[in-house]
Design a protein around this motif. Structure first.
Motif, PDB file in Angstrom:
ATOM      1  N   PRO A   1     -24.730  44.341  38.247  1.00  0.00           N
ATOM      2  CA  PRO A   1     -24.080  44.412  36.933  1.00  0.00           C
ATOM      3  C   PRO A   1     -24.463  43.234  36.030  1.00  0.00           C
ATOM      4  O   PRO A   1     -24.674  43.413  34.824  1.00  0.00           O
ATOM      5  CB  PRO A   1     -22.584  44.385  37.271  1.00  0.00           C
ATOM      6  N   GLN A   2     -24.589  42.043  36.615  1.00  0.00           N
ATOM      7  CA  GLN A   2     -24.976  40.878  35.822  1.00  0.00           C
ATOM      8  C   GLN A   2     -26.402  41.033  35.291  1.00  0.00           C
ATOM      9  O   GLN A   2     -26.678  40.735  34.131  1.00  0.00           O
ATOM     10  CB  GLN A   2     -24.877  39.582  36.655  1.00  0.00           C
ATOM     11  N   ARG A   3     -27.290  41.493  36.144  1.00  0.00           N
ATOM     12  CA  ARG A   3     -28.687  41.681  35.750  1.00  0.00           C
ATOM     13  C   ARG A   3     -28.776  42.706  34.609  1.00  0.00           C
ATOM     14  O   ARG A   3     -29.502  42.504  33.644  1.00  0.00           O
ATOM     15  CB  ARG A   3     -29.483  42.141  36.974  1.00  0.00           C
ATOM     16  N   TYR A   4     -28.019  43.784  34.741  1.00  0.00           N
ATOM     17  CA  TYR A   4     -28.002  44.809  33.705  1.00  0.00           C
ATOM     18  C   TYR A   4     -27.467  44.227  32.389  1.00  0.00           C
ATOM     19  O   TYR A   4     -28.020  44.480  31.314  1.00  0.00           O
ATOM     20  CB  TYR A   4     -27.148  46.003  34.142  1.00  0.00           C
ATOM     21  N   ALA A   5     -26.410  43.447  32.455  1.00  0.00           N
ATOM     22  CA  ALA A   5     -25.809  42.860  31.251  1.00  0.00           C
ATOM     23  C   ALA A   5     -26.777  41.901  30.561  1.00  0.00           C
ATOM     24  O   ALA A   5     -26.907  41.920  29.330  1.00  0.00           O
ATOM     25  CB  ALA A   5     -24.514  42.140  31.604  1.00  0.00           C
ATOM     26  N   ILE A   6     -27.459  41.083  31.326  1.00  0.00           N
ATOM     27  CA  ILE A   6     -28.415  40.127  30.750  1.00  0.00           C
ATOM     28  C   ILE A   6     -29.559  40.876  30.082  1.00  0.00           C
ATOM     29  O   ILE A   6     -29.935  40.586  28.945  1.00  0.00           O
ATOM     30  CB  ILE A   6     -28.947  39.159  31.830  1.00  0.00           C
ATOM     31  N   LEU A   7     -30.100  41.860  30.783  1.00  0.00           N
ATOM     32  CA  LEU A   7     -31.211  42.638  30.255  1.00  0.00           C
ATOM     33  C   LEU A   7     -30.794  43.401  28.995  1.00  0.00           C
ATOM     34  O   LEU A   7     -31.504  43.383  27.981  1.00  0.00           O
ATOM     35  CB  LEU A   7     -31.714  43.610  31.326  1.00  0.00           C
ATOM     36  N   SER A   8     -29.643  44.051  29.039  1.00  0.00           N
ATOM     37  CA  SER A   8     -29.151  44.800  27.876  1.00  0.00           C
ATOM     38  C   SER A   8     -28.926  43.881  26.687  1.00  0.00           C
ATOM     39  O   SER A   8     -29.251  44.225  25.545  1.00  0.00           O
ATOM     40  CB  SER A   8     -27.847  45.518  28.218  1.00  0.00           C
ATOM     41  N   TYR A   9     -28.355  42.708  26.950  1.00  0.00           N
ATOM     42  CA  TYR A   9     -28.117  41.761  25.862  1.00  0.00           C
ATOM     43  C   TYR A   9     -29.439  41.344  25.215  1.00  0.00           C
ATOM     44  O   TYR A   9     -29.573  41.348  23.983  1.00  0.00           O
ATOM     45  CB  TYR A   9     -27.354  40.535  26.373  1.00  0.00           C
ATOM     46  N   LEU A  10     -30.417  40.981  26.034  1.00  0.00           N
ATOM     47  CA  LEU A  10     -31.702  40.537  25.496  1.00  0.00           C
ATOM     48  C   LEU A  10     -32.409  41.627  24.708  1.00  0.00           C
ATOM     49  O   LEU A  10     -33.029  41.353  23.675  1.00  0.00           O
ATOM     50  CB  LEU A  10     -32.619  40.066  26.630  1.00  0.00           C
ATOM     51  N   MET A  11     -32.323  42.848  25.188  1.00  0.00           N
ATOM     52  CA  MET A  11     -33.016  43.938  24.500  1.00  0.00           C
ATOM     53  C   MET A  11     -32.235  44.441  23.295  1.00  0.00           C
ATOM     54  O   MET A  11     -32.766  45.195  22.492  1.00  0.00           O
ATOM     55  CB  MET A  11     -33.308  45.054  25.484  1.00  0.00           C
ATOM     56  N   GLY A  12     -31.001  43.992  23.154  1.00  0.00           N
ATOM     57  CA  GLY A  12     -30.179  44.424  22.035  1.00  0.00           C
ATOM     58  C   GLY A  12     -29.994  43.387  20.953  1.00  0.00           C
ATOM     59  O   GLY A  12     -29.295  43.627  19.970  1.00  0.00           O
ATOM     60  N   THR A  13     -30.615  42.234  21.104  1.00  0.00           N
ATOM     61  CA  THR A  13     -30.453  41.174  20.107  1.00  0.00           C
ATOM     62  C   THR A  13     -31.804  40.800  19.521  1.00  0.00           C
ATOM     63  O   THR A  13     -32.837  40.941  20.181  1.00  0.00           O
ATOM     64  CB  THR A  13     -29.775  39.930  20.705  1.00  0.00           C
TER      65      THR A  13
END
Length: 144
Positions: free
Chosen positions: A22-34
């Motif tokens: 879940p942490q890996r997904y959150a970090i990746l999603s954040y980076l690709m969404g900003t």
């Protein structure tokens, strides 16, 4: 955020045997969404409320993993704080010398530049980066 980009990144990680936490997904999603080109500390501060047991080391380890997988770019500027870009397409940046804000500059990549540099210098060129430095609109207004 383009869920398609996140899904493709997740697929690439899984194909390389990387487990998606879940942490890996959150970090990746954040980076690709900003588009803000955050530091590891900024990512940590953004996600810490949702993941109170996550450490800054977790952020750094995952950023390293994403970088090695070609999912993010690390932007270094000679100081200790790297910035990370979830947009891995060829593009340029404008950087504010006052607040250090980084903005993507949507200009077509300069073709032939790497070949010319290689021919002229004898270097084997892997890539190039072009950054423009100046003062952003917000900082300009604050000075007036």
């Amino acid at each position: 955020m383009s869920m398609e980009r996140v899904d493709l990144a997740i697929e690439k990680l899984r194909n390389n045997g990387v487990r998606l936490t879940p942490q890996r997904y959150a970090i990746l999603s954040y980076l690709m969404g900003t588009t803000s080109h955050p530091t590891a500390d900024e990512i940590y501060r953004e996600l810490e409320d949702n993941f109170p047991n996550m450490s800054v080391a977790t952020i750094y380890n995952n950023l390293k993993l994403f970088k090695e997988a070609g999912l993010v770019r690390e932007l270094t500027f000679g100081d200790a704080s790297s910035r990370f870009d979830g947009n891995t397409t060829d593009h340029y940046h404008c950087i504010c010398v006052s607040c250090q804000r980084i903005v993507d500059f949507p200009y077509p990549p300069i073709t032939g530049l790497e070949q010319e540099a290689q021919k002229t210098t004898g270097f084997l060129i892997d890539s190039h980066r072009l950054d423009f430095f100046g003062t952003c609109e917000t900082c300009q207004q604050e000075k007036n």
